[in-house]
Design a protein around this motif. Structure first.
Motif: not given
Length: 499
Positions: A406-409, A413-420, A453-458
């Motif tokens: 439910l979180i906005e794209p 996609r933020a840099d901080g979200a690219q790694s746990p 992050r890619n909204r399910g686009n494989k």
């Protein structure tokens, strides 16, 4: 439905014909009682609820003055009207002073005039009775109203309390709250520094409600939102005709907040010409409304706030140094949300309660993954942006738990979200097992987050991970990762189909 009772009137005259004539004129609009002597009139008043007495002036036995004087003594609420063929000024003065008459009617009387006087009189009687009743009720209600007011004040003091400001035990915000709590007990100006959306007004209200002025008004004004030419009028007030459009006197916020607190948000935006006047108020406690030749003394505590580096602007001459030092006795710096990410989980849950209560929606909380994603974002808009994001999630939610899809794209996609986040990495490492098992667990997590992050686009997920589409599909099957189709449908990006 029962008819409304007619007002009761007593007609007193020792001439039977005159009594009958008046009765015929009034009986359609009033319940008319008649008496041909003063003694008979007093007897009727003892047994009937009379609203108005219409009495002739000259009668045998008791005169009209004597009858109405006795009525005034024994039944003061009953209105008294005299009807007379004599206009001696001394008689009229006696009737007013001794009998307290409501009106006098001259003979020969006119039916329409008589009806108008008596209708107005009985309406006045009704209003007086209602006024008396409400006065009694208000006396009984007074303590109850005061108790409710005291309870509301108590709730405000408890609600706007530093202990209720949401933060973690190790939050950088703790130092600011401690400083604000110390300042609250001293009746001095305060300056709060921090980015937009960090909660400066919340801190200001907490200072007010923890001070000795907590029972007095608190007014907030955004100085940056008011044109400079109107700011003086807003704070100091103005007199009628002071400028075009000043059609009436206006009491300024400083006067309205007498003995209370005024919060001046974005004080760095006020023009230097007005800074001089504000400085004088802080020094002298006096204001001069626009268009007035006299000053007013007001007792107000000023709490100011700004998102600018006001110390640097004062040093550069863009803000008056003397005003800055007058306000900055002990500046309170509110750290931005990106510097207190440890507060995000507590803030998110607190904001969720507020949003769901506002919209009457039942949602119990967030998934761990959703909180991880919220903690990974830097929140340039601070708490205000976080609240907007949670509101969006609540609107889009279909279940009782808010998930990461439910979180906005742009947040995903933020840099901080690219790694746990580090706590998440520690959790994977600390679960035990062979290195291969730990790496696979981490790999599964990264694949799932990339899909979200890619909204399910494989196709896009595979490209980002450097995998072929077939390779990604194999890993999805191996790690039993469910595809986040729901999120893709919400965002409008349909997930691509398997070959």
């Amino acid at each position: 439905m029962a008819d409304t009772p007619l007002p009761a009137i007593l007609v007193v005259d020792d001439e039977h014909l005159s009594v009958e004539a008046i009765k015929r004129t009034l009986e359609d609009d009033f319940e008319v009682f008649t008496a041909t002597s003063g003694a008979e009139a007093l007897s009727i008043l003892e047994n009937q609820w009379i609203q108005l007495v219409l009495c002739d002036q000259r009668m045998q036995g008791m005169s009209g003055l004597e009858v109405l004087s006795e009525v005034r003594r024994r039944w003061p609420e009953v209105l008294r009207v005299i009807i007379t063929g004599y206009t001696d000024p001394n008689d009229i003065i006696d009737l007013v002073n001794k009998a307290g008459i409501y009106h006098f009617i001259s003979k020969p009387w006119h039916p329409e005039e008589l009806l108008l006087v008596l209708k107005n009189g009985t309406q006045l009687y009704k209003l007086q009775r209602e006024h008396d009743r409400l006065s009694v009720e208000l006396k009984l209600l007074g303590p109850s109203v005061q108790n409710r007011l005291d309870e509301q004040r108590r709730q405000l003091r408890e609600g706007f309390n530093f202990d209720n400001i949401v933060r973690s035990p190790v939050s950088p915000l703790n130092a600011a709250c401690d400083m604000a709590a110390r300042i609250a007990g001293f009746d001095v100006p305060a300056l709060i520094l921090g980015e937009t959306g960090t909660g400066k007004e919340l801190i200001a209200r907490a200072i007010h409600y923890c001070s000795l002025r907590s029972d007095k008004p608190f007014h907030a004004v955004n100085c940056g939102a008011i044109p400079s030419e109107l700011l003086e009028s807003e704070l100091f007030g103005h007199r009628k005709g002071a400028f075009t459009g000043a059609h009436a006197h206006r009491i300024g916020l400083l006067e309205q907040a007498h003995e209370g607190t005024v919060f001046l948000d974005e004080i760095g935006d006020i023009p230097q010409a007005f800074q001089v006047k504000l400085l004088r108020f802080l020094q002298e406690g006096e204001i001069r409304p626009v268009g007035s030749n006299s000053t007013l003394r007001v007792d107000v505590r000023v709490i100011a706030a700004t998102n600018r580096d006001i110390a640097r602007e004062a040093a550069a001459g863009k803000f008056r140094e003397d005003l800055y030092y007058r306000l900055a006795i002990s500046p309170i710096s509110i750290p931005p949300l990106r510097e207190r990410i440890c507060d995000v989980p507590s803030l998110a849950n607190s904001l969720l309660e507020r949003v769901t209560a506002r919209h009457d929606i039942k949602i119990s909380g967030f998934t761990d993954e959703a909180l991880d994603r919220l903690c990974a974002y830097p929140w340039p808009g601070n708490v205000r942006e976080l609240e907007n994001q949670i509101t969006r999630m609540v609107i889009l939610a279909e279940g009782r738990i808010l998930s990461a899809d439910l979180i906005e794209p742009h947040i995903l996609r933020a840099d901080g979200a690219q790694s746990p986040p580090e706590p998440l990495i520690d959790r994977f490492i600390g679960e035990g097992g062979l290195l291969r098992d730990r790496v696979e667990r981490m790999e599964a997590r990264i694949i799932r987050e990339t899909l979200i992050r890619n909204r399910g686009n494989k196709s896009r997920a595979a490209e980002e991970l450097g995998l072929s589409r077939v390779g990604l599909r194999a890993k999805l099957l191996r790690y039993e990762i469910e595809e986040p189709v729901k999120l893709s449908l919400i965002s409008g990006d349909a997930p691509d189909d398997d070959p």
